[in-house]
Enzyme design. Structure first.
Site, mmCIF file in Angstrom:
data_model
loop_
_atom_site.group_PDB
_atom_site.id
_atom_site.type_symbol
_atom_site.label_atom_id
_atom_site.label_comp_id
_atom_site.label_asym_id
_atom_site.label_seq_id
_atom_site.Cartn_x
_atom_site.Cartn_y
_atom_site.Cartn_z
ATOM 1 N N LYS A 104 0.832 -1.197 0.000
ATOM 2 C CA LYS A 104 0.000 0.000 0.000
ATOM 3 C C LYS A 104 0.882 1.269 0.000
ATOM 4 O O LYS A 104 2.097 1.180 0.101
ATOM 5 C CB LYS A 104 -0.956 -0.039 1.182
HETATM 6 C C1 LIG Z 1 -5.045 -4.522 0.795
HETATM 7 C C2 LIG Z 1 -6.512 -4.555 0.869
HETATM 8 C C3 LIG Z 1 -7.209 -5.158 1.918
HETATM 9 C C4 LIG Z 1 -6.542 -5.994 2.979
HETATM 10 O O1 LIG Z 1 -5.584 -5.299 3.721
HETATM 11 P P1 LIG Z 1 -4.465 -6.102 4.543
HETATM 12 O O2 LIG Z 1 -3.797 -5.037 5.345
HETATM 13 O O3 LIG Z 1 -3.566 -6.746 3.540
HETATM 14 O O4 LIG Z 1 -5.144 -7.108 5.405
HETATM 15 C C5 LIG Z 1 -8.593 -5.045 1.944
HETATM 16 N N1 LIG Z 1 -9.254 -4.382 0.987
HETATM 17 C C6 LIG Z 1 -8.629 -3.817 -0.047
HETATM 18 C C7 LIG Z 1 -9.437 -3.078 -1.069
HETATM 19 C C8 LIG Z 1 -7.246 -3.891 -0.160
HETATM 20 O O5 LIG Z 1 -6.629 -3.339 -1.205
#
Ligand SMILES: *Cc1c(COP(=O)(O)O)cnc(C)c1O
Length: 437
Positions: free
Chosen positions: A206
């Site tokens: 992210k």
């Molecule tokens: C990355 C992501 C998640 C999950 O997040 P994590 O921190 O990896 O558990 C959930 N929803 C979306 C849209 C994502 O891009």
């Protein structure tokens, strides 16, 4: 005589690889060492007392996040998947409830409902923003609908006014999955806590990260307390909340972020504005370059919104260009250096298969030998064809360009646009030699 495109044996437009993302700097290093020296790697205790809300780094990180965007509450968690589970619990989702979800997102945006014994009900997306379409959502409302999970996909805000207009009169909670959209704004407001609560992912891929992690945000004090209970063994606070005697009944998990991660998060948060500005600049430049090309439709940013540009989505019209999406993608990628990973891949096709086509929905089985909770909702369907727009994006139209990221430059994005243009220019020849690919 024009040069041949690389896919037909010509010289690729560029050999030099796109530079990798470098996320950690001197600030993160110093912050981690200070926590190590303190010897307190987590300040949490899963029982009443000051440690219930975590140690000094966790609390400082949460305060900084809340203050940066003007959220009343920010609550860190060990992943955004954990955050989504906590969010649905905090808004009161329980067994037999229905939760309206997008089919076009990361799987956890829907499985968070299953965790509480509720079933995901998939509604179709808007073909321009790729986020839930409020009209499709309205058609899926039933007396059992308890919540809607609005995903701000690829960094672009969902239509929150439209979703809240459907949800609020019926007492349905809107939870925002802003994993891909930290810092994006909707009608002047930062996304995340426009609905009942929501939040962000801090996983490695992210915008900013703590390795794994997440942040929940909420305006309502009661929702925030429930989130804190679910994060940290709420069952250990029988009938009391530290400090105020109010009473909640919820079991919880261990969704706690460590002090090391929180310290990294504090340093990362300082970088976010700069990263977003950089992405905005690259995306705007790319849109200007691609705008004039028939069959290549750059993303539209809705009025009075900003995108966090997690990736740059393009809609591709094969009939207009005269090449299948897969052949077009391969031809563009052939002009550019072979990627090491997703983030260095010029074009990626389709994003994810609509979630209802995954096995757990097709077989209606999420808990070992049981069909719970699907057996509580026999009329909820997961058939192919359920969400035609999402299926069309997955199968035919959507291309993602992850190159609108740091430390790439305008020159890098220009090379990508030139590769697209070269393939478009030679589309008839490519089709003639390679057919439909
Ligand atoms: C990355 C992501 C998640 C999950 O997040 P994590 O921190 O990896 O558990 C959930 N929803 C979306 C849209 C994502 O891009």
């Amino acid at each position: 005589m024009t040069t041949l495109p690389a896919i037909l044996g010509g010289t690729p437009l560029r050999n030099q690889s796109f530079p990798p993302r470098r996320t950690m700097g001197a600030e993160e290093r110093a912050a981690v060492l200070a926590v190590l020296d303190s010897d307190c790697l987590s300040g949490f205790i899963g029982a009443a007392g000051v440690g219930f809300l975590g140690g000094p780094q966790v609390r400082a990180f949460e305060a900084a996040w809340a203050e940066r965007y003007g959220f009343r509450h920010a609550i860190s968690v060990n992943s955004w998947t954990s955050g989504l589970v906590a969010a649905l619990g905090a808004v009161g989702v329980g067994p037999g409830d229905e939760v309206i979800c997008s089919p076009y997102t990361m799987s956890a945006s829907a499985t968070c409902a299953l965790f509480w014994g509720a079933v995901p009900v998939f509604a179709d997306i808007d073909p321009v923003t790729f986020c839930l379409d409020p009209v499709a959502v309205a058609a899926k409302i039933s007396p059992r609908t308890r919540a809607i999970v609005a995903v701000h996909l690829f960094g672009h805000p969902a239509d929150m006014d439209g979703l809240l207009a459907v949800a609020r009169p019926r007492g349905i909670a809107v939870v925002e999955d802003a994993a891909q959209a930290p810092g994006a704004s909707y009608h002047g407001q930062p996304v995340g806590a426009i609905g009942a609560c929501g939040g962000f992912s801090l996983n490695y891929h992210k915008h900013i990260h703590t390795g794994e992690g997440g942040v929940l945000v909420a305006e309502d004090d009661e929702v925030a307390k429930r989130l804190q209970l679910i994060r940290n063994h709420g069952e250990n606070l029988p009938g009391e909340w530290p400090g105020d005697g109010s009473s909640y009944c919820s079991f919880g998990g261990n969704y706690r972020l460590t002090e090391l991660q929180a310290a990294i998060g504090l340093a990362q948060l300082q970088r976010l504005d700069g990263l977003l500005a950089h992405r905005e600049r690259l995306a705007a430049h790319l849109s200007a370059r691609l705008a004039a090309h028939p069959g290549i439709i750059p993303p539209v940013v809705a009025a009075d919104c900003t995108s966090a540009w997690y990736v740059y989505p393009i809609r591709y019209e094969a009939e207009v260009v005269g090449l299948s999406r897969s052949l077009f993608m391969r031809a563009v990628n052939a002009e550019l250096p072979a990627p090491r990973d997703f983030e260095a891949t010029p074009l990626v096709a389709g994003y994810v298969r609509p979630l209802y086509l995954n096995r757990i929905y097709q077989e209606r089985r999420a808990f070992a030998h049981s069909h719970f909770p699907f057996d509580l909702a026999p009329t909820v369907r997961y058939d192919q064809g359920l969400c035609p727009v999402a299926e069309r994006m997955y199968e035919r139209e959507l291309l993602l360009c992850p190159l609108v990221r740091e430390p790439l430059t305008i020159q890098d994005v220009d090379d990508f646009a030139s590769a697209v243009e070269r393939v478009l220019t030679h589309a008839p020849l490519i089709r003639e030699r390679l057919g439909d690919g």
